[in-house]
Design an enzyme around this catalytic site. Structure first.
Site, mmCIF file in Angstrom:
data_model
loop_
_atom_site.group_PDB
_atom_site.id
_atom_site.type_symbol
_atom_site.label_atom_id
_atom_site.label_comp_id
_atom_site.label_asym_id
_atom_site.label_seq_id
_atom_site.Cartn_x
_atom_site.Cartn_y
_atom_site.Cartn_z
ATOM 1 N N CYS A 13 0.842 -1.198 0.000
ATOM 2 C CA CYS A 13 0.000 0.000 0.000
ATOM 3 C C CYS A 13 0.878 1.248 0.000
ATOM 4 O O CYS A 13 2.110 1.158 0.064
ATOM 5 C CB CYS A 13 -0.935 0.020 1.209
ATOM 6 S SG CYS A 13 -0.078 0.298 2.767
ATOM 7 N N CYS A 16 3.283 1.646 2.849
ATOM 8 C CA CYS A 16 4.518 0.856 2.701
ATOM 9 C C CYS A 16 5.574 1.664 1.953
ATOM 10 O O CYS A 16 6.723 1.779 2.400
ATOM 11 C CB CYS A 16 4.240 -0.435 1.933
ATOM 12 S SG CYS A 16 3.217 -1.632 2.793
ATOM 13 N N ASP A 427 13.626 26.050 -32.111
ATOM 14 C CA ASP A 427 14.782 26.304 -32.964
ATOM 15 C C ASP A 427 14.268 26.282 -34.406
ATOM 16 O O ASP A 427 13.250 25.639 -34.696
ATOM 17 C CB ASP A 427 15.832 25.208 -32.742
ATOM 18 C CG ASP A 427 16.950 25.277 -33.757
ATOM 19 O OD1 ASP A 427 17.538 26.355 -33.902
ATOM 20 O OD2 ASP A 427 17.204 24.249 -34.418
ATOM 21 N N ASP A 620 17.048 20.438 -31.950
ATOM 22 C CA ASP A 620 17.610 19.165 -32.415
ATOM 23 C C ASP A 620 19.132 19.179 -32.513
ATOM 24 O O ASP A 620 19.743 18.150 -32.778
ATOM 25 C CB ASP A 620 17.038 18.802 -33.789
ATOM 26 C CG ASP A 620 17.549 19.729 -34.888
ATOM 27 O OD1 ASP A 620 17.819 20.907 -34.595
ATOM 28 O OD2 ASP A 620 17.691 19.267 -36.038
ATOM 29 N N ASP A 624 21.629 23.591 -29.347
ATOM 30 C CA ASP A 624 20.376 23.767 -28.612
ATOM 31 C C ASP A 624 20.459 23.182 -27.207
ATOM 32 O O ASP A 624 19.579 23.449 -26.379
ATOM 33 C CB ASP A 624 19.212 23.089 -29.358
ATOM 34 C CG ASP A 624 18.956 23.712 -30.718
ATOM 35 O OD1 ASP A 624 19.052 24.949 -30.817
ATOM 36 O OD2 ASP A 624 18.678 22.967 -31.670
#
Length: 734
Positions: A13, A16, A427, A620, A624
């Site tokens: 649970c 726990c 970008d 990409d 960047d």
């Protein structure tokens, strides 16, 4: 500093997981620890010079749990399957004995029995006792785990069930002793049916919850199922079929039409079309020829391929995707901290409330049976399972759904932050645009046709290595134009090229170098962000070839959808202002930052964040990476560089910024689902405890039966998981 992902056994649970997390974080040398009840995983970051894995394992075991050894996916599946079967068997046993017991115990209250109960009280009492014993046996784990955690002073849900049912059972045993001693009226003090039905109903809830939780991990199972079990390899000139685990880097794989490519590699011989939809989501197959890369688990649709294995096992693209999804599902969103803090103190608080409520009713003059009923009802209705499951189940489904749509969240925090984004910065090159120049316009003059103008320019550019020249050659090849041989080629940097083609002097370059007057058409093309290249044949003006990095087909729709979601969009680029403005007009961007140096991109992101904006950066390239790291949410295009992908929080597998919309919509949907779950769980516990304690009864209303409390507790957990499963219906296009 080391980070380990540990599979934990023995958690049942939210209390726990909260208790274990607290124990680990208190251990010297542990920098941070998070425990996820839904995935049964603990992520522990620790200093190896202070504490090693032995110390971590010892801490887990001292807390009453165990570190499960590394398992293969098959072993994990078998362990979970065995647990589910055990749970179902125990439920069946409990129901077989609990239902008759309930009917026998409650029968006199519901029906006119043909049997004189008082005359046969001993038989009725003994029958209830013996029917109760198998049910308690079926619920043995509540007692072994519940009391174990109680003695460690870290009580959990099982502790509440164990204490409540034990109290009812022992009180009933005392009543049984009175009945056997000659007091037939003591049969009304038996609560064997309460103990049994609570155990049976909690087991029913756990079984339903187990089935629902199993469905939250379907995305991982589907990803794992994509990989073939065996591979056909070429060894010593012979075809040999071996298990996929035995494939090594450098092996020659033989891939027949219709079969899955075993692992990542490069095509040596053969040509075919490969279905990469499992990786990219695109339905159109991709043509492959010698030298092309192929990805494991994709489907060879056409010809026979010989592939050299380059990445195997955990290094393959599929394995990396699975690991990203698993890590994200095992992590915790910031919104989960409140639930964890509550769950950690909830169980002791509930035990105190139950005890105080029972004592107050006794002091008010109620009989012990009434006080016992209140005590048990408070204990069983207040189990914090729903509270603990509210966040991790939604996160599991949300991240899995993202993987199905080509959006990989690296952790739950990225998923949550995606729901708060107010500004997206793109970008330009390779993100909004295709990242490679293409011929956009052909404006012939002097009687030349478009094809002839392009053919002559491309014939001369064949000897050039400039990207703009290569774009012209590519355009001619795509039109199947026959190119002539070039001789006497020379290039003037920044100005143009010249050469002899079919006995004619061809020049391609700018107006100043060609000594031509500026034309309106060339100026118009430049204003659109394109690069106009003038062409002369034997000194006579022959026309203009315009080249530009063209906008991706889906950029316009993606940016439009973001604006409709109320999200501000911006573009950041090192390109000149004129070109940047032209691209912005094409796609409908509201803000442009042009002529920005790579090292300054992160500064622009921070300035927006300082103004209170929640910023997502989409890129990409290597340049960047700082901005991706700086942003609240860094989103990397999957076709980008490894550096950008490593720096980002979200990876878009497909080379499409449409998936930025998908990521942000999914983030919003998931966190909305989490809030619904938390609202239901908090309200349930807040309202349930006073009712169970007898608040309604105090004002003339009913007293909550412990069995109804057990049923409500179980159904609350099931409802939370079921609500999380609604995310499977998520559609990014809606």
């Amino acid at each position: 500093m080391t980070t380990k992902q540990l599979r934990i056994g023995g958690m049942y649970c939210a209390a726990c997981s909260a208790n274990l997390e607290r124990v680990l974080n208190r251990r010297k040398g542990v920098l941070s620890a998070t425990v996820n009840i839904a995935t049964e995983m603990a992520s522990v970051q620790f200093d190896e010079t202070v504490i090693g894995m032995e110390g971590i394992t010892e801490a887990v075991e001292n807390a009453g749990f165990e570190v499960v050894a590394d398992e293969t996916p098959e072993e994990t599946e078998k362990r979970k399957s065995d647990h589910s079967k055990s749970l179902r068997v125990r439920l069946i046993i409990a129901m077989i004995f609990a239902v008759p017991l309930f009917c026998i115990a409650m029968g006199p209250m519901l029906f006119d029995l043909p049997v004189d109960l008082m005359a046969h009280s001993k038989e009725f009492a003994l029958l209830q006792f013996f029917l109760c014993l198998p049910v308690l046996g079926a619920g043995y784990s509540f007692y072994t785990v519940g009391y174990s955690q109680l003695f460690r002073r870290t009580p959990n849900m099982d502790s509440l069930v164990a204490i409540g049912t034990t109290a009812a059972f022992l009180y009933s045993v005392y009543g049984l002793w009175q009945v056997l001693g000659g007091d037939p009226h003591a049969i009304h003090s038996l609560y064997f049916e309460s103990s049994s039905m609570i155990i049976a109903l909690v087991l029913l809830g756990k079984t339903m919850e187990d089935n629902s939780k199993g469905r939250t991990g379907e995305s991982i199972k589907r990803l794992m199922a994509l990989a073939p079990k065996t591979a056909l390899v070429e060894r010593d000139g012979k075809e040999t079929e071996i298990p996929l685990e035995e494939v090594r880097v450098g092996d020659i794989l033989l891939v027949k039409p219709g079969s899955r490519i075993p692992t990542d590699g490069v095509v040596l011989t053969g040509e075919s079309a490969v279905d990469e939809s499992m990786l990219t989501g695109e339905s159109m197959p991709v043509d492959k020829a010698p030298g092309d890369k192929v990805t494991g688990a994709t489907i060879n649709q056409g010809g026979f391929l010989r592939v050299q294995a380059e990445r195997v096992g955990r290094d393959t693209a599929l394995a990396q995707i699975i690991k990203l999804v698993e890590d994200a599902q095992g992590s915790k969103a910031p919104i989960a901290r409140l639930a964890d803090q509550v769950a950690g103190v909830f169980v002791p608080a509930v035990m105190a409330i139950a005890t105080v409520a029972a004592l107050l009713w006794l002091l008010a003059g109620k009989e012990p049976g009434f006080a016992l009923s209140v005590f048990i009802s408070v204990l069983v209705i207040a189990c914090p399972c729903a509270l603990g499951l509210a966040t991790p189940t939604a996160i599991m489904v949300g991240t899995g759904k993202g993987a199905q749509n080509g959006v990989l969240f690296k952790d739950a925090q990225a998923l949550e932050l995606s729901s708060h984004v107010t500004t997206v910065i793109f970008d330009k090159t390779g993100t909004i645009t295709q990242g490679r120049p293409r011929v956009t316009d052909l404006l012939p003059a002097g009687g030349y046709r478009e094809e002839e103008l392009l053919r002559l320019a491309a014939s001369c550019e064949r000897a050039s290595e400039h990207p703009l020249g290569q774009a012209i050659v590519t355009a001619a090849v795509e039109r199947d134009l026959s190119l002539g041989e070039v001789t006497g080629f020379s290039s003037v940097t920044g100005k143009g090229i010249l050469g002899q083609v079919e006995g004619k002097e061809i020049r391609v370059g700018n107006a100043a170098w060609l000594k031509l007057p500026r034309t309106q058409e060339a100026d118009d093309l430049a204003a659109e962000g394109k690069t106009p290249m003038l062409v002369t044949v034997d000194g006579e003006y022959a026309g203009v070839v315009a080249v530009a990095d063209v906008v991706k087909e889906d950029s316009v729709s993606a940016i439009r959808d973001l604006e409709q979601m109320g999200i501000r969009t911006a573009m950041i680029t090192g390109d000149n202002q004129k070109t940047a403005d032209a691209i912005a007009r094409q796609v409908g961007l509201s803000t442009v930052f042009a002529e920005v140096l790579p090292q300054d991109k992160a500064r622009y992101v921070k300035e927006l964040m300082d103004k209170g904006e929640k910023v997502a950066m989409v890129g990409d390239g290597v340049n960047d990476a700082p901005a991706l790291t700086q942003a609240d949410v860094g989103i990397a295009i999957g076709s980008g560089t490894d550096v950008a992908i490593e720096a980002a929080d979200v990876v878009l597998v497909k080379n499409s910024i449409r998936d930025v919309v998908t990521a942000l919509k999914l983030g919003r949907a998931t966190i909305r689902n989490v809030k619904q779950n938390l609202f239901w769980a908090f309200c349930y516990n807040t309202l349930g405890i006073p009712v169970a304690a007898g608040l309604l009864y105090l004002f003339g209303g009913p007293l909550l039966n412990p069995m109804l409390g057990a049923a409500a507790m179980s159904l609350s957990s099931v409802s939370v998981v079921s609500n999380a499963l609604r995310l499977n219906a998520f559609d990014p296009n809606k």
